[in-house]
Each structure stands twice: as structure tokens, then as C-alpha cells.
Design a protein around this motif. Sequence first.
Motif, PDB file in Angstrom:
ATOM      1  N   ASN A  25       3.917  12.996   4.606  1.00  0.00           N
ATOM      2  CA  ASN A  25       4.654  12.053   5.450  1.00  0.00           C
ATOM      3  C   ASN A  25       3.710  11.371   6.439  1.00  0.00           C
ATOM      4  O   ASN A  25       3.790  10.158   6.647  1.00  0.00           O
ATOM      5  N   CYS A  26       2.789  12.132   7.020  1.00  0.00           N
ATOM      6  CA  CYS A  26       1.801  11.558   7.943  1.00  0.00           C
ATOM      7  C   CYS A  26       0.918  10.546   7.220  1.00  0.00           C
ATOM      8  O   CYS A  26       0.630   9.461   7.743  1.00  0.00           O
ATOM      9  N   GLN A  27       0.507  10.877   5.999  1.00  0.00           N
ATOM     10  CA  GLN A  27      -0.314   9.954   5.207  1.00  0.00           C
ATOM     11  C   GLN A  27       0.451   8.663   4.907  1.00  0.00           C
ATOM     12  O   GLN A  27      -0.103   7.563   4.999  1.00  0.00           O
ATOM     13  N   ILE A  28       1.704   8.793   4.561  1.00  0.00           N
ATOM     14  CA  ILE A  28       2.534   7.622   4.257  1.00  0.00           C
ATOM     15  C   ILE A  28       2.707   6.754   5.494  1.00  0.00           C
ATOM     16  O   ILE A  28       2.608   5.521   5.419  1.00  0.00           O
ATOM     17  N   MET A  29       2.915   7.383   6.639  1.00  0.00           N
ATOM     18  CA  MET A  29       3.068   6.603   7.875  1.00  0.00           C
ATOM     19  C   MET A  29       1.778   5.867   8.228  1.00  0.00           C
ATOM     20  O   MET A  29       1.813   4.711   8.660  1.00  0.00           O
ATOM     21  N   MET A  30       0.633   6.522   8.030  1.00  0.00           N
ATOM     22  CA  MET A  30      -0.649   5.879   8.311  1.00  0.00           C
ATOM     23  C   MET A  30      -0.883   4.702   7.356  1.00  0.00           C
ATOM     24  O   MET A  30      -1.337   3.628   7.760  1.00  0.00           O
ATOM     25  N   GLU A  31      -0.575   4.898   6.084  1.00  0.00           N
ATOM     26  CA  GLU A  31      -0.712   3.824   5.094  1.00  0.00           C
ATOM     27  C   GLU A  31       0.240   2.665   5.420  1.00  0.00           C
ATOM     28  O   GLU A  31      -0.123   1.495   5.314  1.00  0.00           O
ATOM     29  N   ASN A  32       1.440   3.003   5.839  1.00  0.00           N
ATOM     30  CA  ASN A  32       2.413   1.984   6.229  1.00  0.00           C
ATOM     31  C   ASN A  32       1.894   1.160   7.405  1.00  0.00           C
ATOM     32  O   ASN A  32       2.008  -0.075   7.404  1.00  0.00           O
ATOM     33  N   GLU A  33       1.309   1.808   8.376  1.00  0.00           N
ATOM     34  CA  GLU A  33       0.753   1.095   9.535  1.00  0.00           C
ATOM     35  C   GLU A  33      -0.417   0.203   9.113  1.00  0.00           C
ATOM     36  O   GLU A  33      -0.538  -0.934   9.568  1.00  0.00           O
ATOM     37  N   ARG A  34      -1.272   0.719   8.224  1.00  0.00           N
ATOM     38  CA  ARG A  34      -2.392  -0.083   7.731  1.00  0.00           C
ATOM     39  C   ARG A  34      -1.889  -1.328   6.998  1.00  0.00           C
ATOM     40  O   ARG A  34      -2.379  -2.442   7.220  1.00  0.00           O
ATOM     41  N   LEU A  35      -0.879  -1.142   6.145  1.00  0.00           N
ATOM     42  CA  LEU A  35      -0.321  -2.269   5.400  1.00  0.00           C
ATOM     43  C   LEU A  35       0.396  -3.253   6.316  1.00  0.00           C
ATOM     44  O   LEU A  35       0.342  -4.467   6.104  1.00  0.00           O
ATOM     45  N   ARG A  36       1.056  -2.751   7.355  1.00  0.00           N
ATOM     46  CA  ARG A  36       1.741  -3.629   8.309  1.00  0.00           C
ATOM     47  C   ARG A  36       0.722  -4.522   9.019  1.00  0.00           C
ATOM     48  O   ARG A  36       0.932  -5.723   9.163  1.00  0.00           O
ATOM     49  N   LYS A  37      -0.396  -3.919   9.439  1.00  0.00           N
ATOM     50  CA  LYS A  37      -1.438  -4.700  10.112  1.00  0.00           C
ATOM     51  C   LYS A  37      -2.051  -5.729   9.162  1.00  0.00           C
ATOM     52  O   LYS A  37      -2.321  -6.864   9.558  1.00  0.00           O
ATOM     53  N   LYS A  38      -2.259  -5.336   7.907  1.00  0.00           N
ATOM     54  CA  LYS A  38      -2.810  -6.273   6.920  1.00  0.00           C
ATOM     55  C   LYS A  38      -1.839  -7.425   6.690  1.00  0.00           C
ATOM     56  O   LYS A  38      -2.266  -8.585   6.614  1.00  0.00           O
ATOM     57  N   ALA A  39      -0.569  -7.129   6.575  1.00  0.00           N
ATOM     58  CA  ALA A  39       0.443  -8.170   6.378  1.00  0.00           C
ATOM     59  C   ALA A  39       0.478  -9.117   7.582  1.00  0.00           C
ATOM     60  O   ALA A  39       0.618 -10.331   7.421  1.00  0.00           O
ATOM     61  N   GLN A  40       0.322  -8.557   8.769  1.00  0.00           N
ATOM     62  CA  GLN A  40       0.304  -9.379   9.978  1.00  0.00           C
ATOM     63  C   GLN A  40      -0.913 -10.315   9.977  1.00  0.00           C
ATOM     64  O   GLN A  40      -0.797 -11.500  10.292  1.00  0.00           O
ATOM     65  N   ARG A  41      -2.082  -9.792   9.593  1.00  0.00           N
ATOM     66  CA  ARG A  41      -3.291 -10.633   9.513  1.00  0.00           C
ATOM     67  C   ARG A  41      -3.129 -11.730   8.463  1.00  0.00           C
ATOM     68  O   ARG A  41      -3.492 -12.885   8.680  1.00  0.00           O
ATOM     69  N   LEU A  42      -2.572 -11.373   7.306  1.00  0.00           N
ATOM     70  CA  LEU A  42      -2.366 -12.362   6.251  1.00  0.00           C
ATOM     71  C   LEU A  42      -1.367 -13.431   6.688  1.00  0.00           C
ATOM     72  O   LEU A  42      -1.542 -14.611   6.371  1.00  0.00           O
ATOM     73  N   ASN A  43      -0.352 -13.039   7.412  1.00  0.00           N
ATOM     74  CA  ASN A  43       0.623 -14.001   7.919  1.00  0.00           C
ATOM     75  C   ASN A  43      -0.039 -14.961   8.909  1.00  0.00           C
ATOM     76  O   ASN A  43       0.206 -16.176   8.863  1.00  0.00           O
ATOM     77  N   GLN A  44      -0.878 -14.426   9.784  1.00  0.00           N
ATOM     78  CA  GLN A  44      -1.593 -15.283  10.740  1.00  0.00           C
ATOM     79  C   GLN A  44      -2.517 -16.252  10.010  1.00  0.00           C
ATOM     80  O   GLN A  44      -2.584 -17.435  10.349  1.00  0.00           O
ATOM     81  N   GLU A  45      -3.199 -15.757   8.992  1.00  0.00           N
ATOM     82  CA  GLU A  45      -4.093 -16.616   8.208  1.00  0.00           C
ATOM     83  C   GLU A  45      -3.279 -17.694   7.489  1.00  0.00           C
ATOM     84  O   GLU A  45      -3.674 -18.861   7.445  1.00  0.00           O
ATOM     85  N   ASN A  46      -2.150 -17.300   6.939  1.00  0.00           N
ATOM     86  CA  ASN A  46      -1.280 -18.248   6.252  1.00  0.00           C
ATOM     87  C   ASN A  46      -0.792 -19.337   7.211  1.00  0.00           C
ATOM     88  O   ASN A  46      -0.776 -20.520   6.865  1.00  0.00           O
TER      89      ASN A  46
END
Length: 90
Positions: A25-46
Motif C-alpha cells: 500500500n505504501c509503494q502504491i501511494m508513493m507511485e501514485n504521488e509520482r504519477l500525479r506530479k508527472k501528470a501535473q508537469r505534463l499538463n503545465q507543458e501542454n
Amino acid sequence: MISILQFKASNTAMERQNSELYLRNCQIMMENERLRKKAQRLNQENQALLSELRRKLAAINAKRKPEFEGDMGSSSASDQMEANKRQALE
């Protein structure tokens, strides 16, 4: 009835499984946070690319507008010349 040893073994297995699930569960939450930040960066770039595209399109449209108006003016002038020729022939 369950003996004390069976209960302890069962409890230990459940604790181990609970610990494994907790770590997963901790690993999934960390991966989720990493993906959320990546999605935020991609949205800003877009958004930045979209803004740049809109600026470029506006610049192109601004350049085309006088040409289009000039074409209409020459078209109107040629139409006027044709009308004048018709009147002269009549």
C-alpha cells in the motif's frame, strides 16, 4: 477447539500478511504521488505549448488579415471596372 499454538501461528501469518499489504500500500501511494506530479508537469507543458500555438496562430491571422482585405479590395476594383465597361457599351 483451536489450540494456542495454532492461534499463534495463525496470528503470525496474519501479521506477516498485514505487514506485506501495508508495505504494498505504501509503494502504491508513493507511485501514485509520482504519477500525479508527472501528470501535473505534463499538463503545465501542454498548457504552455497550447499558449504558444495560440500566439503563433494569432500572429499568422494578423498577417493574413490585411492580405485578405487587399484581395477583397482588388476584387471589388475589378468588379467596378467590369461594371464601368458594361455601362460604356450600353
